[in-house]
Design an enzyme around this catalytic site. Structure first.
Site, PDB file in Angstrom:
ATOM      1  N   TRP A 101       0.755  -1.296   0.087  1.00 46.74           N
ATOM      2  CA  TRP A 101      -0.007   0.008  -0.064  1.00 46.74           C
ATOM      3  C   TRP A 101       0.970   1.308   0.020  1.00 46.74           C
ATOM      4  O   TRP A 101       0.552   2.325  -0.635  1.00 46.74           O
ATOM      5  CB  TRP A 101      -0.877  -0.097   1.009  1.00 46.74           C
ATOM      6  N   ASP A 171      -1.449   6.332   6.312  1.00 43.90           N
ATOM      7  CA  ASP A 171      -2.523   5.692   6.219  1.00 43.90           C
ATOM      8  C   ASP A 171      -2.766   4.707   7.093  1.00 43.90           C
ATOM      9  O   ASP A 171      -1.877   3.818   7.568  1.00 43.90           O
ATOM     10  CB  ASP A 171      -2.227   4.885   4.767  1.00 43.90           C
ATOM     11  N   LYS A 195     -12.019  -2.060   6.418  1.00 43.84           N
ATOM     12  CA  LYS A 195     -10.937  -2.862   7.313  1.00 43.84           C
ATOM     13  C   LYS A 195     -11.718  -2.886   8.618  1.00 43.84           C
ATOM     14  O   LYS A 195     -12.113  -4.054   8.934  1.00 43.84           O
ATOM     15  CB  LYS A 195      -9.488  -2.343   7.264  1.00 43.84           C
TER      16      LYS A 195
HETATM   17  C1  LIG Z   1      -7.217  -1.733   1.762  1.00 46.34           C
HETATM   18  C2  LIG Z   1      -6.057  -0.836   1.811  1.00 46.34           C
HETATM   19  C3  LIG Z   1      -5.995   0.198   0.974  1.00 46.34           C
HETATM   20  C4  LIG Z   1      -6.741   0.382  -0.022  1.00 46.34           C
HETATM   21  O1  LIG Z   1      -8.015   0.563   0.163  1.00 46.34           O
HETATM   22  P1  LIG Z   1      -9.223   0.650  -1.098  1.00 46.34           P
HETATM   23  O2  LIG Z   1     -10.232   1.227  -0.205  1.00 46.34           O
HETATM   24  O3  LIG Z   1      -9.420  -0.599  -1.631  1.00 46.34           O
HETATM   25  O4  LIG Z   1      -8.642   1.851  -1.995  1.00 46.34           O
HETATM   26  C5  LIG Z   1      -5.068   1.196   1.248  1.00 46.34           C
HETATM   27  N1  LIG Z   1      -4.298   1.096   2.463  1.00 46.34           N
HETATM   28  C6  LIG Z   1      -4.167   0.064   3.225  1.00 46.34           C
HETATM   29  C7  LIG Z   1      -3.346   0.159   4.279  1.00 46.34           C
HETATM   30  C8  LIG Z   1      -5.239  -0.839   3.198  1.00 46.34           C
HETATM   31  O5  LIG Z   1      -5.336  -2.105   4.113  1.00 46.34           O
END
Ligand SMILES: *Cc1c(COP(=O)(O)O)cnc(C)c1O
Length: 360
Positions: A101, A171, A195
């Protein structure tokens, strides 16, 4: 068949109490004769839902008044572009690459300027968090970017990097609301809610007010300016109403559970149960350096592909779902987010122990 224990990395398990409440409100939300999915985002009823969700989120996280909370669409992946478009004033940004990511976020930022990896754990397949106490952060860097919990590799920062006075951007998608967070350490953080918080389709971005400006990169679409949504309290256009509603219920659930301190305690207890088992197991082994282990995503392997597949299949038959690991790590991964009860991890560990005895 009843509900399974769902170890999916995302979209993932939600609290049963929240699902039941949504079910009870489904056809007739609080006497208005329609569901939340059918009402105008400009209605008084929905206005109340979004305002209350934001208020509860702020209370839960302890968001200071000089930070904006935005309910946005496009997921975490669109934030990878929105961040440089809004914050890369000098067109320079430093990234710490600890997995897929962060790698994707870096690649996106490279479209807009001089984005560079100042540290990486790629040399050991992202099984650790690099030492971030003295990184070669550039003098003119607009921000330093991290992915705080690596969903795929199962590592988590236990200490934030020394950004040498630069803005920290994070993030937090997969450890969002899993533990207390010191908001003032960040210029911006964002989490895709699918998540650890709610259903798919929304990302929550928390951004310091002085960073919300019209001074964005040329060509930035209106919808991609944080200011557009900040000025309209996330109602510039039709938001993901359903997702905001469910997240609001989850915020109330978290408050009822005792807040983020209490969630952190529960998450530590759940993770310890699984990691302690892994540490003494002769069949299964954790893939991450001990001090960097995530409380949310726990990858493990047997070292034998056929054995891994057998385990995943038998676990599924026993009501333990979605344990297959990500293809880049192989083996298994148990995501044990807020809504996974202790009993679910207990059942997993008992099952692993039984499987180990039968297969050694
Ligand atoms: C799943 C995830 C993403 C991407 O998320 P989307 O909503 O599918 O774009 C980005 N960063 C992390 C840490 C993730 O687990």
């Amino acid at each position: 068949m009843g509900r399974v224990y769902n170890f999916s990395a995302g979209p993932a398990v939600l609290p049963e109490e929240v699902l039941k409440e949504a079910q009870a409100d489904m056809l007739d939300y609080k006497g208005c004769g329609m569901s939340v999915m059918e009402m105008s985002h400009r209605s008084a009823m929905f206005d109340n839902i979004i305002k209350e969700a934001e208020k509860d989120f702020r209370e839960l996280v302890g968001v200071p008044d000089n930070y904006k909370v935005l309910f946005l669409q496009g997921g975490g992946s669109l934030q990878f572009a929105q961040i440089p478009m809004n914050l890369m004033k000098n067109r320079v940004a430093d990234y710490i690459v600890t997995g897929n990511w962060a790698k994707k976020a870096l690649a996106e930022a490279e479209i807009y300027g001089d984005a560079k990896a100042v540290a990486s754990s790629a040399d050991k397949n992202f099984t650790y968090i690099p030492d971030c106490s003295d990184l070669p952060i550039r003098e003119n860097a607009d921000y330093v970017y991290i992915c705080e919990n690596n969903t795929i590799y199962g590592t988590e920062y236990k200490k934030l990097p020394n950004t040498k006075g630069k803005l920290l951007v994070a993030d937090v998608s997969s450890n969002f609301l899993s533990r207390p967070i010191d908001v003032e350490k960040y210029g911006l953080f964002f989490g895709g809610v699918q998540k650890n918080v709610g259903p798919a389709g929304m990302v929550i971005t928390v951004i310091r007010e002085d960073l919300v400006t019209d001074d964005v990169l040329p060509g930035t679409p209106t919808m991609m300016k944080y200011k557009t949504q900040a000025d309209k309290d996330s109602l510039y256009n039709t938001p993901n109403c359903w997702c905001i509603y469910i997240c609001g219920l989850v915020f109330k659930w978290l408050k009822n559970m005792g807040g983020l301190e209490e969630m952190n305690k529960r998450n530590e207890k759940k993770a310890a149960l699984l990691y302690d088992y892994l540490d003494q197991s002769k069949l299964f082994k954790g893939t991450v350096r001990k001090e960097d282990r995530s409380l949310m995503n726990v990858p493990f392997v047997t070292g034998d592909k056929d054995m891994d597949a057998k385990f995943v299949a038998e676990a599924k038959a026993a009501g333990l779902e979605n344990l297959k690991g990500h293809r880049t790590v192989g083996g298994m991964r148990a995501s044990i987010y807020n809504a996974m009860p202790y009993a679910g991890v207990q059942k997993l560990v008992e099952f692993m122990d039984k499987f180990e005895k039968e297969n050694s």
